[in-house]
Motif scaffolding. Structure first.
Motif, PDB file in Angstrom:
ATOM      1  N   ALA A  67       0.825  -1.211   0.000  1.00  0.00           N
ATOM      2  CA  ALA A  67       0.000   0.000   0.000  1.00  0.00           C
ATOM      3  C   ALA A  67       0.857   1.258   0.000  1.00  0.00           C
ATOM      4  CB  ALA A  67      -0.940  -0.006   1.211  1.00  0.00           C
ATOM      5  N   ALA A  68       2.033   1.193   0.631  1.00  0.00           N
ATOM      6  CA  ALA A  68       2.936   2.341   0.690  1.00  0.00           C
ATOM      7  C   ALA A  68       3.786   2.483  -0.573  1.00  0.00           C
ATOM      8  CB  ALA A  68       3.851   2.214   1.913  1.00  0.00           C
ATOM      9  N   GLY A  69       3.686   1.521  -1.476  1.00  0.00           N
ATOM     10  CA  GLY A  69       4.439   1.593  -2.728  1.00  0.00           C
ATOM     11  C   GLY A  69       5.894   1.161  -2.608  1.00  0.00           C
ATOM     12  N   LEU A  70       6.246   0.481  -1.522  1.00  0.00           N
ATOM     13  CA  LEU A  70       7.630   0.019  -1.345  1.00  0.00           C
ATOM     14  C   LEU A  70       7.843  -1.388  -1.891  1.00  0.00           C
ATOM     15  CD1 LEU A  70       8.262   1.331   2.282  1.00  0.00           C
ATOM     16  CD2 LEU A  70       9.045   2.341   0.123  1.00  0.00           C
ATOM     17  N   VAL A  71       6.758  -2.121  -2.081  1.00  0.00           N
ATOM     18  CA  VAL A  71       6.790  -3.493  -2.575  1.00  0.00           C
ATOM     19  C   VAL A  71       5.691  -3.630  -3.618  1.00  0.00           C
ATOM     20  CG1 VAL A  71       6.287  -5.886  -1.906  1.00  0.00           C
ATOM     21  CG2 VAL A  71       7.738  -4.486  -0.465  1.00  0.00           C
ATOM     22  N   ARG A  72       5.937  -4.457  -4.623  1.00  0.00           N
ATOM     23  CA  ARG A  72       4.917  -4.715  -5.642  1.00  0.00           C
ATOM     24  C   ARG A  72       4.416  -6.150  -5.501  1.00  0.00           C
ATOM     25  NH1 ARG A  72       5.598  -4.118 -12.202  1.00  0.00           N
ATOM     26  NH2 ARG A  72       3.461  -4.669 -12.732  1.00  0.00           N
ATOM     27  N   HIS A  73       3.116  -6.314  -5.578  1.00  0.00           N
ATOM     28  CA  HIS A  73       2.435  -7.601  -5.474  1.00  0.00           C
ATOM     29  C   HIS A  73       2.015  -8.025  -6.872  1.00  0.00           C
ATOM     30  CE1 HIS A  73      -1.584  -9.652  -5.029  1.00  0.00           C
ATOM     31  NE2 HIS A  73      -0.816 -10.453  -4.327  1.00  0.00           N
ATOM     32  N   ILE A  74       2.388  -9.233  -7.268  1.00  0.00           N
ATOM     33  CA  ILE A  74       1.893  -9.788  -8.533  1.00  0.00           C
ATOM     34  C   ILE A  74       1.273 -11.145  -8.228  1.00  0.00           C
ATOM     35  CG2 ILE A  74       3.576  -8.557  -9.955  1.00  0.00           C
ATOM     36  CD1 ILE A  74       4.977 -11.316 -10.346  1.00  0.00           C
ATOM     37  N   GLU A  75       0.279 -11.510  -9.010  1.00  0.00           N
ATOM     38  CA  GLU A  75      -0.379 -12.794  -8.803  1.00  0.00           C
ATOM     39  C   GLU A  75      -0.807 -13.357 -10.150  1.00  0.00           C
ATOM     40  OE1 GLU A  75      -3.551 -14.721  -5.678  1.00  0.00           O
ATOM     41  OE2 GLU A  75      -3.041 -12.619  -5.546  1.00  0.00           O
ATOM     42  N   PRO A  76       0.153 -14.012 -10.830  1.00  0.00           N
ATOM     43  CA  PRO A  76      -0.206 -14.616 -12.123  1.00  0.00           C
ATOM     44  C   PRO A  76      -1.310 -15.653 -11.933  1.00  0.00           C
ATOM     45  CG  PRO A  76       2.185 -14.619 -11.796  1.00  0.00           C
ATOM     46  CD  PRO A  76       1.550 -14.216 -10.493  1.00  0.00           C
ATOM     47  N   ARG A  82       3.201 -13.313  -5.439  1.00  0.00           N
ATOM     48  CA  ARG A  82       4.643 -13.089  -5.407  1.00  0.00           C
ATOM     49  C   ARG A  82       4.862 -11.607  -5.113  1.00  0.00           C
ATOM     50  NH1 ARG A  82       7.746 -16.855  -8.625  1.00  0.00           N
ATOM     51  NH2 ARG A  82       6.528 -18.752  -8.755  1.00  0.00           N
ATOM     52  N   PHE A  83       6.023 -11.295  -4.552  1.00  0.00           N
ATOM     53  CA  PHE A  83       6.333  -9.915  -4.198  1.00  0.00           C
ATOM     54  C   PHE A  83       7.723  -9.574  -4.695  1.00  0.00           C
ATOM     55  CE2 PHE A  83       3.104 -11.448  -1.410  1.00  0.00           C
ATOM     56  CZ  PHE A  83       2.231 -10.377  -1.297  1.00  0.00           C
ATOM     57  N   GLU A  84       7.871  -8.319  -5.104  1.00  0.00           N
ATOM     58  CA  GLU A  84       9.163  -7.862  -5.597  1.00  0.00           C
ATOM     59  C   GLU A  84       9.431  -6.444  -5.127  1.00  0.00           C
ATOM     60  OE1 GLU A  84       9.463  -7.427  -9.866  1.00  0.00           O
ATOM     61  OE2 GLU A  84       7.389  -6.778 -10.007  1.00  0.00           O
ATOM     62  N   GLY A  85      10.694  -6.097  -5.112  1.00  0.00           N
ATOM     63  CA  GLY A  85      11.100  -4.772  -4.679  1.00  0.00           C
ATOM     64  C   GLY A  85      11.222  -3.771  -5.814  1.00  0.00           C
ATOM     65  N   ARG A  86      11.066  -4.216  -7.046  1.00  0.00           N
ATOM     66  CA  ARG A  86      11.143  -3.303  -8.190  1.00  0.00           C
ATOM     67  C   ARG A  86       9.796  -2.596  -8.325  1.00  0.00           C
ATOM     68  NH1 ARG A  86      12.642  -4.745 -14.527  1.00  0.00           N
ATOM     69  NH2 ARG A  86      12.242  -2.626 -15.298  1.00  0.00           N
ATOM     70  N   VAL A  87       9.777  -1.348  -7.926  1.00  0.00           N
ATOM     71  CA  VAL A  87       8.546  -0.554  -7.951  1.00  0.00           C
ATOM     72  C   VAL A  87       8.822   0.777  -8.648  1.00  0.00           C
ATOM     73  CG1 VAL A  87       7.601  -1.578  -5.843  1.00  0.00           C
ATOM     74  CG2 VAL A  87       9.010   0.459  -5.685  1.00  0.00           C
ATOM     75  N   GLY A  88       7.770   1.456  -8.998  1.00  0.00           N
ATOM     76  CA  GLY A  88       7.910   2.808  -9.524  1.00  0.00           C
ATOM     77  C   GLY A  88       8.264   2.882 -10.990  1.00  0.00           C
ATOM     78  N   ASP A  89       8.382   1.761 -11.653  1.00  0.00           N
ATOM     79  CA  ASP A  89       8.618   1.798 -13.093  1.00  0.00           C
ATOM     80  C   ASP A  89       7.494   1.019 -13.767  1.00  0.00           C
ATOM     81  OD1 ASP A  89       9.197  -0.857 -12.590  1.00  0.00           O
ATOM     82  OD2 ASP A  89      11.114  -0.848 -13.625  1.00  0.00           O
ATOM     83  N   ASN A  90       7.529   0.976 -15.046  1.00  0.00           N
ATOM     84  CA  ASN A  90       6.474   0.313 -15.798  1.00  0.00           C
ATOM     85  C   ASN A  90       7.061  -0.947 -16.426  1.00  0.00           C
ATOM     86  OD1 ASN A  90       3.771   0.350 -16.728  1.00  0.00           O
ATOM     87  ND2 ASN A  90       4.509   0.837 -18.762  1.00  0.00           N
ATOM     88  N   HIS A  91       7.027  -2.041 -15.684  1.00  0.00           N
ATOM     89  CA  HIS A  91       7.527  -3.293 -16.246  1.00  0.00           C
ATOM     90  C   HIS A  91       6.481  -4.389 -16.097  1.00  0.00           C
ATOM     91  CE1 HIS A  91       8.541  -4.208 -12.024  1.00  0.00           C
ATOM     92  NE2 HIS A  91       8.604  -5.476 -12.392  1.00  0.00           N
TER      93      HIS A  91
END
Length: 145
Positions: A67-76, A82-91
């Motif tokens: 929610a704070a934008g420090l981690v990105r949540h993906i769920e294929p 799954r969680f990743e630290g790459r945030v703030g870009d468009n990938h």
């Protein structure tokens, strides 16, 4: 002139309006050092750093960090979160249909949302999430041999 310093994990948490705890610091660092980690792997990494932490506490911290934008949540589809630290870009992501391996794919257009919807239905679209599916090199090689 001094070089800009990189904020510490604790400073990033404070900057996002979150309370700094050893578990949150360990969790954020675990996610950033990992590669599209699931909750169990994150919990294990946090336990290695700070000792016991419940899965519920891991889920709550992941929710707050996302929610704070420090981690990105993906769920294929058909896969656990799954969680990743790459945030703030468009990938985007590519997922192996066989082993579930996930890798980042940079957006070809560069800017969000990087795709144009054929009909936006009146929405103001600011992001597109694309998941490419296929076989990773290891699974392809196994299948072909």
């Amino acid at each position: 002139m001094t070089a800009p310093t990189t904020p510490t994990t604790a400073e990033e948490l404070r900057g996002a309006g979150l309370r700094v705890t050893a578990a949150r610091v360990a969790l954020l660092e675990t996610v950033r050092e990992g590669d599209h980690l699931g909750v169990e792997a994150i919990a294990s990494g946090v336990r290695d750093r700070v000792g016991h932490i419940s899965l519920q506490a891991v889920y709550e911290a992941l929710h707050a960090l996302t929610a704070a934008g420090l981690v990105r949540h993906i769920e294929p589809a058909g896969s656990p979160a799954r969680f990743e630290g790459r945030v703030g870009d468009n990938h985007h992501h590519v997922v192996c249909r066989s082993c579930g391996d996930v890798a980042d794919v940079d957006c070809a257009a560069g800017e969000a949302p990087c795709l144009t919807a054929s009909d936006d239905h009146g929405f103001t679209i600011d992001e597109a999430e694309v998941i490419f599916w296929g076989l990773c090199p290891n699974c392809s090689a196994t299948r072909n041999s």
